[in-house]
Scaffold this motif. Structure first.
Motif, mmCIF file in Angstrom:
data_model
loop_
_atom_site.group_PDB
_atom_site.id
_atom_site.type_symbol
_atom_site.label_atom_id
_atom_site.label_comp_id
_atom_site.label_asym_id
_atom_site.label_seq_id
_atom_site.Cartn_x
_atom_site.Cartn_y
_atom_site.Cartn_z
ATOM 1 N N ALA A 113 0.863 -1.181 0.000
ATOM 2 C CA ALA A 113 0.000 0.000 0.000
ATOM 3 C C ALA A 113 0.897 1.228 0.000
ATOM 4 N N TRP A 114 0.444 2.287 -0.676
ATOM 5 C CA TRP A 114 1.284 3.474 -0.815
ATOM 6 C C TRP A 114 0.421 4.723 -0.908
ATOM 7 N N GLU A 115 1.037 5.863 -0.605
ATOM 8 C CA GLU A 115 0.333 7.144 -0.666
ATOM 9 C C GLU A 115 0.210 7.611 -2.105
ATOM 10 N N VAL A 116 -0.989 8.049 -2.483
ATOM 11 C CA VAL A 116 -1.244 8.550 -3.833
ATOM 12 C C VAL A 116 -1.126 10.067 -3.878
ATOM 13 N N ASP A 117 -1.803 10.751 -2.959
ATOM 14 C CA ASP A 117 -1.798 12.214 -2.963
ATOM 15 C C ASP A 117 -2.424 12.696 -1.662
ATOM 16 N N ALA A 118 -2.468 14.017 -1.511
ATOM 17 C CA ALA A 118 -3.056 14.609 -0.314
ATOM 18 C C ALA A 118 -3.900 15.811 -0.701
ATOM 19 N N CYS A 119 -4.946 16.057 0.075
ATOM 20 C CA CYS A 119 -5.780 17.246 -0.077
ATOM 21 C C CYS A 119 -5.466 18.179 1.088
ATOM 22 N N ARG A 120 -5.039 19.386 0.768
ATOM 23 C CA ARG A 120 -4.662 20.350 1.801
ATOM 24 C C ARG A 120 -5.491 21.615 1.645
ATOM 25 N N GLY A 121 -5.947 22.147 2.747
ATOM 26 C CA GLY A 121 -6.774 23.344 2.722
ATOM 27 C C GLY A 121 -7.421 23.630 4.065
ATOM 28 N N HIS A 122 -7.574 22.597 4.902
ATOM 29 C CA HIS A 122 -8.068 22.827 6.251
ATOM 30 C C HIS A 122 -7.036 23.630 7.041
ATOM 31 N N PHE A 123 -7.514 24.490 7.950
ATOM 32 C CA PHE A 123 -6.629 25.337 8.743
ATOM 33 C C PHE A 123 -6.409 24.804 10.148
ATOM 34 N N ASN A 124 -6.976 23.648 10.448
ATOM 35 C CA ASN A 124 -6.798 23.046 11.765
ATOM 36 C C ASN A 124 -6.948 21.541 11.606
ATOM 37 N N ASN A 125 -6.967 20.825 12.722
ATOM 38 C CA ASN A 125 -7.050 19.368 12.682
ATOM 39 C C ASN A 125 -8.242 18.902 11.854
ATOM 40 N N VAL A 126 -8.027 17.889 11.021
ATOM 41 C CA VAL A 126 -9.106 17.298 10.235
ATOM 42 C C VAL A 126 -9.666 16.127 11.036
ATOM 43 N N SER A 127 -10.951 16.209 11.355
ATOM 44 C CA SER A 127 -11.560 15.204 12.233
ATOM 45 C C SER A 127 -11.998 13.955 11.490
ATOM 46 N N SER A 128 -12.541 14.130 10.268
ATOM 47 C CA SER A 128 -13.100 12.988 9.550
ATOM 48 C C SER A 128 -13.127 13.292 8.064
ATOM 49 N N ALA A 129 -13.141 12.245 7.254
ATOM 50 C CA ALA A 129 -13.252 12.379 5.802
ATOM 51 C C ALA A 129 -13.976 11.150 5.268
ATOM 52 N N ARG A 150 -19.176 27.134 9.857
ATOM 53 C CA ARG A 150 -19.933 27.603 11.017
ATOM 54 C C ARG A 150 -19.093 28.650 11.749
ATOM 55 N N GLU A 151 -19.771 29.521 12.448
ATOM 56 C CA GLU A 151 -19.067 30.627 13.093
ATOM 57 C C GLU A 151 -18.331 30.201 14.357
ATOM 58 N N HIS A 152 -18.961 29.336 15.152
ATOM 59 C CA HIS A 152 -18.400 29.066 16.481
ATOM 60 C C HIS A 152 -18.199 27.587 16.791
ATOM 61 N N ASP A 153 -18.598 26.681 15.897
ATOM 62 C CA ASP A 153 -18.599 25.255 16.222
ATOM 63 C C ASP A 153 -17.581 24.484 15.400
ATOM 64 N N ARG A 154 -16.758 23.701 16.089
ATOM 65 C CA ARG A 154 -15.846 22.784 15.410
ATOM 66 C C ARG A 154 -16.607 21.520 14.998
ATOM 67 N N PHE A 155 -16.214 20.948 13.869
ATOM 68 C CA PHE A 155 -16.826 19.705 13.394
ATOM 69 C C PHE A 155 -15.968 18.520 13.823
ATOM 70 N N TRP A 156 -16.650 17.423 14.213
ATOM 71 C CA TRP A 156 -15.938 16.274 14.765
ATOM 72 C C TRP A 156 -16.167 14.971 13.998
ATOM 73 N N VAL A 157 -17.316 14.810 13.379
ATOM 74 C CA VAL A 157 -17.627 13.505 12.793
ATOM 75 C C VAL A 157 -18.512 13.679 11.570
ATOM 76 N N LEU A 158 -18.347 12.793 10.601
ATOM 77 C CA LEU A 158 -19.160 12.763 9.393
ATOM 78 C C LEU A 158 -19.771 11.382 9.232
ATOM 79 N N ALA A 159 -20.948 11.336 8.621
ATOM 80 C CA ALA A 159 -21.581 10.053 8.299
ATOM 81 C C ALA A 159 -22.277 10.174 6.952
ATOM 82 N N THR A 160 -22.252 9.084 6.184
ATOM 83 C CA THR A 160 -22.899 9.021 4.882
ATOM 84 C C THR A 160 -24.066 8.047 4.954
ATOM 85 N N HIS A 161 -25.240 8.483 4.493
ATOM 86 C CA HIS A 161 -26.390 7.585 4.490
ATOM 87 C C HIS A 161 -26.149 6.469 3.471
#
Length: 318
Positions: A101-117, A151-162
């Motif tokens: 297994a190997w790294e293909v690429d990266a997406c950069r643009g978040h300004f803080n910790n990325v919680s989920s993808a 959002r103005e004041h809330d950090r995001f922590w988790v994502l879910a896909t239906h």
């Protein structure tokens, strides 16, 4: 920090603060003995149940590349890909084979910790969220950000896909949001006894009387990546359509439709005229109006794509 089963194979992907993603082969769990604590055991507690994973699983791949702890990792639903989100503000894409297994690429643009993808289940897109108070949508092919919700004041922590519906959910400091990336209702326009609408990357016409449903125009190259057009406006005098999409900060495309009698299906990118705009509609036989991002309306003069094309602007502030 996270663990997920592979949708088809006997694999698990896990993410950890030790800055690694690990892929585990759990096929041994199917072949294990039925002793206490092993697969098939009827015991419901005690350390034996935890020993089963250690005894019948092996580390298949160790993915190293993040500079800080990894918060989430996920398998792609159909492709041999893995996505990971970490505290180094990066989303990494990995490919795996049977042996490596190997790294293909990266997406950069978040300004803080990325919680989920999350991989989009149907389109070549990635949805991510993080402690920079944003949800971002990425083009999987180009690794570029195409939409951002903040959002103005809330950090995001988790994502879910239906699993079945066109729905996503994102949890933040003070609650939860449920959202869509596209509409179920297609872009359409009704003229006399004919419905013009977009389905499966084509502008189609449906005759209410005969029931004939014909593909007229391919819009597969409209937008990058392709997303279904949001609106459609039809000009019966010139037999032309204007389509709009919300990606790339809003784009409209004006194209003539081929004659039904010819049975021709052409590509909209061949002779279409494009511009920036959130919405566009025909307002007269040879005029169409465009609403841009600054809430300004411009009126364009249209004489047919085969003749000539000129512009005549006015602006309305609101």
């Amino acid at each position: 920090m996270s663990a997920q089963f592979h949708p088809k194979d006997d694999l698990i992907v896990s993410a950890s603060m030790d800055q690694t993603i690990r892929v585990w082969d759990i096929s041994g769990l199917r072949k294990g003995s039925h002793n206490s604590g092993g697969p098939g055991s009827s015991s419901t507690g005690g350390p034996g149940n935890f020993e089963a994973f250690d005894n019948f699983s092996t580390v298949k791949h160790v993915l190293e590349g993040h500079d800080r702890g990894v918060n989430y990792a996920q398998f792609h639903p159909t492709l041999p890909l893995i996505i990971s989100a970490a505290d180094d503000r990066a989303i990494k894409i990995w490919r795996m084979s049977e042996t490596k297994a190997w790294e293909v690429d990266a997406c950069r643009g978040h300004f803080n910790n990325v919680s989920s993808a999350q991989f989009h289940p149907k389109h070549e897109m990635i949805v991510s969220c993080g402690e920079d108070k944003t949800v971002r949508v990425w083009d999987l092919g180009k690794r570029s950000s195409i939409q951002t919700f903040r959002r103005e004041h809330d950090r995001f922590w988790v994502l879910a896909t239906h699993p079945n519906l066109n729905l996503f959910a994102a949890g933040h400091d003070s609650g939860l949001i449920v959202f869509k990336l596209e509409r179920e209702r297609p872009a359409f326009f009704v003229f006399q006894d004919t419905l013009y609408y977009v389905r499966d990357k084509y502008v189609r016409s449906y005759d209410f009387g005969s029931g004939a449903d014909i593909g007229l125009l391919s819009v597969r190259k409209f937008g990058s990546p392709y997303v279904p057009p949001r609106t459609l406006s039809f000009n019966p005098a010139e037999r032309a359509v204007i389509l709009t999409i919300s990606s790339d900060n809003g784009i409209y495309e004006l194209t003539n439709l081929p004659q039904i009698a010819q049975g021709e299906v052409k590509d909209s990118s061949v002779d279409g005229k494009r511009g920036n705009g959130q919405s566009a509609i025909f307002v007269a036989r040879n005029r169409f109006a465009v609403l841009n991002k600054a809430s300004q309306v411009s009126l364009d003069r249209f004489y047919g794509l085969e003749k000539h094309y000129s512009k005549d602007f006015f602006f309305v502030a609101h």
